[in-house]
Scaffold this motif. Structure first.
Motif, short mmCIF file in Angstrom:
data_model
loop_
_atom_site.label_atom_id
_atom_site.label_comp_id
_atom_site.label_asym_id
_atom_site.label_seq_id
_atom_site.Cartn_x
_atom_site.Cartn_y
_atom_site.Cartn_z
N PHE A 76 1.18 -1.25 0.25
CA PHE A 76 -0.33 -0.07 -0.35
C PHE A 76 0.45 1.06 -0.24
N SER A 77 -0.10 2.25 -0.74
CA SER A 77 -0.14 2.52 -2.04
C SER A 77 0.78 2.99 -2.60
N GLU A 168 -10.15 -9.87 0.25
CA GLU A 168 -10.20 -8.87 0.54
C GLU A 168 -9.60 -9.05 1.57
N GLU A 169 -8.77 -9.68 2.24
CA GLU A 169 -8.30 -9.80 3.20
C GLU A 169 -6.94 -9.18 3.58
N LEU A 171 -5.87 -7.14 1.71
CA LEU A 171 -5.14 -5.55 0.93
C LEU A 171 -5.27 -5.75 2.53
N ARG A 173 -5.94 -2.03 4.19
CA ARG A 173 -6.69 -1.43 4.96
C ARG A 173 -6.21 -0.01 6.21
N ARG A 174 -6.61 0.96 6.23
CA ARG A 174 -6.06 1.78 6.71
C ARG A 174 -6.74 1.82 8.00
N THR A 175 -7.95 1.53 8.41
CA THR A 175 -8.73 1.70 9.35
C THR A 175 -8.40 0.43 10.23
N LYS A 274 1.70 -3.54 10.38
CA LYS A 274 0.93 -2.96 11.06
C LYS A 274 1.84 -1.65 10.76
#
Lengths: 314, 241
Positions: A76-77, A168-169, A171, A173-175, A274
Motif C-alpha cells: 500500500f499504496s 479482501e483479507e 488488502l 486497510r488503513r482503518t 502495521k
C-alpha cells in the motif's frame, strides 16, 4: 536476465525474512516488516514464499527488464506504471524485454513489495539476501538499490492464472492500523501511573526523523515517572524505548541490537506488520495486552493467512 | 556460589535473565558460561541468545513453547552453572592505534574535562589491558573496559552524524572502536587501521567476548603504511583461525 535499475528511489531494499543468530555480534535482522504481503507477492507468481523481493518506501524504483518476466506488486499504496500502462497491486503482469516499471511516489507512509518470478541470483551473507544498512557487507547486501545496479533473475514465464480474484483479507486497510497492542518491557515500572498510564491513554505522533531502524514517537504528556541511566542492554524489533519523558523510539527490523534507554514496552508480534504502513505525521494509540492474547492473535493471523494461501496457491 | 538472578518476559518470544545492574567481569564470565551451556544443550527451540553486561536474552519459538517452559529450563541451567567454575580461556590481542590529532577529534574537550595533557591521556589509554565485555549496538562494535579512572568522561552532548570507520572513542568508563562509519557520541582519541569486521563463513568478526585487548600507539606515517591484512593474518595464525 533480470533487471537494471534506472532510478533507485529512496532506500529500496532487497529482502527476505532476514538474519537470525548473529545479534550477539551486533548484526540486525533486516527482514521484511510485513511478512504477509511479502509472502503473498511471491504466492501470486508461483514462487516459494521465501523468494527475495524489493521492499520500497516513500519513493520506489524505476527498473528496466532485460528479458520477459512475470511480476507482481503488493502492499500500500502507489501509482505504478509499466511504460505508460497503470498497474494494480496484488495482480500478476507479464512484462517484456525493454519495458520499464516505475513505482514512483508511495503514499500515506506505505510500503510496496515487488516480486519477480524465478530464481534471483544473489549473494547471501550469514544466511540471508537482505540488504543490511549497518553491516558493511559487499554490494547489494550492504546498501540500497541505486542507478546502474543489475539483478540477475532466471526467468521462466510459465502460464499462471490471471483471472484469480484477490481476497479482501489480504488488502491493506488503513482503518485499524493505528491501534498497536503492547506488552510490558523490562523497565515498564518507570512509566507514570503504572499500568493505566499515559503510554496507553494518550495519542502519540510519529516524528519526521523516523527511519527503517526505528520510529521516533512524541507524546504530548510525559510518560516516564523517572528517567534512569542504564547499562547497554538487549533490544529487538518492537521494543519501545523512552529516550526522555516525552520521546519514544519504536524499533523496527533494521534496529541496532543493544540500547541504553529504558525499554518501557514491547509491540506484539501480530501488530508489527502495521508499522509498514505508518510513518511521519501518523498517530498511534497503544493498548496494553497479555502474552496469551498476543500469542492467540499471532496464531490466528497465521492460521487465516495459511488458509488463504492454500486456497489460492496450493 | 551462584549469582542472584531474575527471569522476566520481554515480549512473547524473549526470556530475559537479569542480574544486578553493574559491570563485573565475574558476572560476565558467569553469563557467558550460562549462555554456552544453554546453547550446547537446548538448541532446538532456542532461536538465538545475546549476552549484555548484566543480562542474557534468550529468543525462542513462542508459538511452540511458553515463557514458563523456557523460564524453567533457564532457571535450571543458571542454577547449575557455578560462578567461576571454569577458567575462562581468553586471548590477548594487540591493536594498533594512531593517536594523531587529525584522528583525535576530541582531544581539546578531553584535555579540559580530565585536566590532563593529551600525551598523558594517550599514555593512560594505551597503558592498560581491556576486556571485550560485549559486542553489539553496531555490527562488530566492541564494548571495552574499564578505562583508567582519570579518563572517565561524558559522551558528546551532540553526537556526530558520522564517525569515520576505525575511530577509537571513550565515553563513561568505557572505550570502543567504531567498526564502520556511523553516527556516534563517544569522544574520539584515535583511529586503528585494522578491520574489526572480517566476514568468513558464518562469522562476522574475529574478536570474541572476553578477549583481552591492548592498544599500541603508531605514528601517522605508520598508520598510512600499515598492512592491516598482514597484521590480521598474523593474529589468525597465532590463534589458528
Amino acid at each position: 536476465m533480470g533487471f537494471k535499475v534506472l532510478h533507485g528511489g529512496l532506500q529500496s531494499l532487497i529482502k527476505d525474512l532476514g538474519r537470525m543468530g548473529f545479534r550477539g555480534a551486533g548484526v540486525p535482522i533486516s527482514g521484511v516488516l510485513d511478512p504477509y504481503r511479502y509472502f503473498w507477492v511471491n504466492g501470486i507468481l508461483g514462487n516459494s514464499r521465501y523468494n527475495p523481493i524489493v521492499e520500497m518506501k516513500m519513493i520506489g524504483v524505476e527498473i528496466e527488464f532485460d528479458t520477459d518476466h512475470l511480476i507482481a506488486l503488493t502492499g500500500f499504496s502507489a501509482e505504478t506504471f509499466l511504460d505508460d500502462k497503470k498497474l494494480h497491486l496484488f495482480r500478476p503482469y507479464k512484462v517484456k524485454k525493454g519495458q520499464v516499471l516505475k513505482v514512483g511516489k508511495i503514499n500515506e507512509n506505505g510500503t510496496i513489495y515487488l516480486g519477480i518470478r524465478g530464481n534471483w541470483n544473489l549473494d547471501k551473507a550469514l544466511g540471508s539476501v537482505s540488504s543490511d544498512l549497518l553491516t558493511p557487507f559487499a554490494g547489494l547486501l550492504g546498501r540500497a538499490l541505486k542507478k546502474g545496479d543489475k539483478v540477475s533473475i532466471e526467468n521462466d514465464t510459465v502460464p499462471i492464472d490471471y483471472s484469480v480474484s484477490i481476497p479482501e483479507e489480504i488488502l491493506v486497510r488503513r482503518t485499524g492500523l493505528k491501534t498497536i497492542r503492547i506488552l510490558t518491557g523490562p523497565e515498564s515500572n518507570l512509566l507514570k501511573n503504572g499500568k493505566k498510564n499515559h503510554l496507553s491513554d494518550n495519542i502519540i505522533t510519529i516524528d519526521r526523523t523516523s527511519n527503517r531502524m526505528g520510529l521516533r514517537l512524541v507524546s504530548e504528556i510525559p510518560v516516564l515517572r523517572v528517567n534512569k541511566n542504564m547499562l547497554s542492554s538487549f533490544v529487538h524489533p518492537g521494543t519501545i524505548q523512552a529516550s526522555s519523558e516525552k520521546n519514544l523510539i519504536l524499533l523496527l527490523n533494521h534496529s541496532q541490537t543493544t540500547g541504553g534507554y529504558p525499554r518501557v514496552a514491547q509491540v506484539i508480534r501480530g501488530d508489527m506488520y502495521k508499522l509498514a504502513y505508518l510513518g511521519p505525521g501518523d498517530q498511534i494509540l497503544f493498548k496494553w495486552t497479555t502474552i496469551e492474547e498476543a500469542k492467540y492473535i499471532e496464531r490466528y493471523q497465521w492460521g487465516q493467512f495459511n488458509l488463504l494461501w492454500n486456497l489460492y496457491f496450493e | 556460589m551462584n549469582h542472584n538472578f531474575n527471569i522476566v518476559a520481554f515480549g512473547e518470544n524473549v526470556a530475559l535473565l537479569q542480574c544486578r545492574e553493574e559491570i563485573s567481569l565475574e558476572m560476565l564470565e558467569w553469563l557467558y558460561s550460562v549462555d554456552e551451556l544453554l546453547n550446547s544443550e537446548r538448541k532446538n527451540y532456542i532461536r538465538e541468545t545475546v549476552v549484555t553486561y548484566n543480562e542474557l536474552a534468550v529468543v525462542y519459538n513462542c508459538l511452540a513453547y511458553s515463557f514458563e517452559e523456557i523460564k524453567e529450563v533457564l532457571e535450571e541451567i543458571a542454577t547449575r552453572t557455578k560462578a567461576s567454575s571454569q577458567q575462562w580461556e581468553y586471548r590477548e590481542i594487540r591493536v594498533p592505534v594512531c593517536y594523531d590529532k587529525r584522528f583525535a577529534l576530541d582531544n581539546k574537550k578531553l584535555e579540559e574535562e580530565t585536566g590532563l595533557e593529551f600525551e598523558s591521556i594517550v599514555a593512560l589509554h594505551a597503558g592498560k589491558q581491556y576486556i571485550v565485555y560485549m559486542m553489539g549496538f553496531l555490527p562488530g562494535f566492541l564494548y571495552l573496559g574499564e578505562l583508567d579512572e582519570h579518563l572517565w568522561c561524558k559522551r558528546l552532548s551532540n553526537p556526530r552524524k558520522s564517525v569515520p570507520k576505525g575511530s577509537v572513542g571513550i565515553a563513561g568508563k568505557q572505550t570502543g572502536i567504531y567498526p564502520t562509519e556511523s553516527p556516534g557520541g563517544w569522544n574520539l582519541i584515535g583511529r586503528t587501521p585494522i578491520d574489526l569486521i572480517s566476514i568468513k563463513g558464518d562469522r562476522l568478526s574475529f574478536f570474541k567476548p572476553l578477549d583481552r585487548i591492548t592498544f599500541f600507539p603508531i605514528s601517522k606515517k605508520q598508520f598510512d603504511d600499515f598492512d592491516a591484512a598482514e597484521y590480521l593474518n598474523g593474529i589468525f595464525l597465532k590463534y589458528g583461525i
